[in-house]
Design an enzyme around this catalytic site. Structure first.
Site, PDB file in Angstrom:
ATOM      1  N   HIS A 168       0.830  -1.202   0.000  1.00  0.00           N
ATOM      2  CA  HIS A 168       0.000   0.000   0.000  1.00  0.00           C
ATOM      3  C   HIS A 168       0.868   1.256   0.000  1.00  0.00           C
ATOM      4  CE1 HIS A 168      -2.688   2.857   2.451  1.00  0.00           C
ATOM      5  NE2 HIS A 168      -3.262   2.738   1.268  1.00  0.00           N
ATOM      6  N   GLU A 197       1.069  -0.577  -4.910  1.00  0.00           N
ATOM      7  CA  GLU A 197      -0.062   0.325  -5.120  1.00  0.00           C
ATOM      8  C   GLU A 197       0.433   1.757  -4.953  1.00  0.00           C
ATOM      9  OE1 GLU A 197      -3.476   2.851  -3.621  1.00  0.00           O
ATOM     10  OE2 GLU A 197      -1.623   2.299  -2.601  1.00  0.00           O
ATOM     11  N   ASP A 201      -0.581   6.174  -6.111  1.00  0.00           N
ATOM     12  CA  ASP A 201      -1.702   7.061  -6.407  1.00  0.00           C
ATOM     13  C   ASP A 201      -1.313   8.139  -7.417  1.00  0.00           C
ATOM     14  OD1 ASP A 201      -3.539   6.102  -4.108  1.00  0.00           O
ATOM     15  OD2 ASP A 201      -1.646   6.547  -3.118  1.00  0.00           O
ATOM     16  N   HIS A 230      -1.186  10.770  -2.934  1.00  0.00           N
ATOM     17  CA  HIS A 230      -2.460  10.216  -2.492  1.00  0.00           C
ATOM     18  C   HIS A 230      -3.484  11.300  -2.201  1.00  0.00           C
ATOM     19  CE1 HIS A 230      -5.420   8.813   0.481  1.00  0.00           C
ATOM     20  NE2 HIS A 230      -5.401   7.702  -0.237  1.00  0.00           N
TER      21      HIS A 230
END
Length: 319
Positions: free
Chosen positions: A46, A81, A83, A96
């Site tokens: 993440h 992952e 953003d 993010h």
């Protein structure tokens, strides 16, 4: 290991862990495994590997940063992952939040800043916050992140603005359109998105949305989304009650697609546990979910999940 520069902390990955064959990453193999629901556990970090990884001797790193990617590669993580947002002057950048306040030494909305504004900032350590130390890491553009990842790790691009065509075009320019995962949401009334442009140009995951507190409509959403000419590569579940998981997992198995669950914080399958629980007893969280049909896990503790996967694989091989 960290060293001081004027007012900053710089994270060093290459001085801490040498990339050995055991850590080598084959992104084509990762995508083959992701595309096979029986291909075992897939580890998704993440916002990259920003937490310390003590068994690898790795420190914390700023989320969504070069250092967070390098640490994922060093550990052999499958997917990072990360953003994507758009600046005022049209550049795609890795951030993010809609503001830079938490993760940098600046203030303001990403959409109101130029790339030059963002490049003048320093990323804060780990998940940031006003007291987190500043580092020498800079905000990356999507092009820079794709170049760093190419042939080394699969990126899951969490697209925060309505910029899907631009992001997918960037992956094509970089030659990694088959080595990324793009995702968006779909509800009970949505058509099968994976077959539609531009989603049909990249491996595509769907977050099924529900209007039912018991998530009883999610099997129908999954079945419909998996019925098109092209199937999604995975379904990333929203928060669901644990009693909803068996029917969802049965539909995913019938459709031949993977289920993806976030074990962030307290976990997205209510009552199943999250990362902190998994650090104490990984089999009770990741193992139990895997036995229930979940095979992709997004976590802030990728090192611990990798160690569990290795241990579980060895245990299974001995049976």
């Amino acid at each position: 290991m960290k060293f001081a520069v004027p007012g900053l902390v710089a994270t060093v990955v290459t001085m801490t862990v040498a990339l050995s064959p055991a850590h080598a990453t084959d992104t084509a193999d990762i995508m083959r495994r992701v595309g096979d629901p029986r291909g075992g556990i897939v580890v998704v970090a993440h916002r990259g590997c920003h937490e310390a990884a003590p068994h690898h001797g790795l420190p914390t790193a700023p989320e969504n940063s070069r250092a967070a990617l390098e640490q994922c590669v060093a550990m052999g993580v499958d997917v990072m992952e990360t953003d994507v947002r758009k600046t005022r002057d049209g550049y795609l950048v890795m951030m993010h939040d809609d503001r830079v306040d938490r993760t940098t030494d600046g203030k303001g909305e990403v959409a109101q800043m130029t790339l030059a504004d963002l490049k003048a900032l320093h990323l804060r350590e780990n998940e940031g916050g006003a007291t987190a130390p500043l580092t020498a890491e800079a905000v990356l553009t999507l092009d820079e992140m794709l170049a760093l990842a190419k042939g080394r790790i699969v990126l899951n691009l969490d697209i925060k603005d309505m910029i899907y065509p631009e992001v997918i075009a960037a992956t094509e320019r970089a030659g990694v359109q088959g080595r990324v995962i793009v995702k968006t949401t779909a509800g009970i009334g949505s058509a099968a998105l994976a077959s539609m442009t531009p989603y049909d140009r990249v491996p595509f995951a769907i977050i099924p949305t529900t209007g039912d507190p018991q998530a009883a409509d999610l099997p129908t959403v999954i079945g419909r989304q998996a019925s098109g000419r092209i199937k999604p590569i995975a379904f990333e579940l929203p928060y669901i009650p644990s009693q909803a998981l068996p029917a969802i997992a049965a539909q995913a198995a019938k459709s031949g697609v993977r289920l993806w669950v976030n074990t962030l914080w307290s976990g997205f399958v209510v009552g199943a546990g999250g990362d902190l629980d998994a650090l104490r007893d990984p089999d009770a969280v990741w193992g139990a979910l895997a036995r229930s049909g979940v095979t992709m896990f997004q976590t802030d503790e990728p090192e611990a999940l990798l160690r569990y996967r290795t241990t579980e694989s060895a245990t299974t091989a001995r049976r």
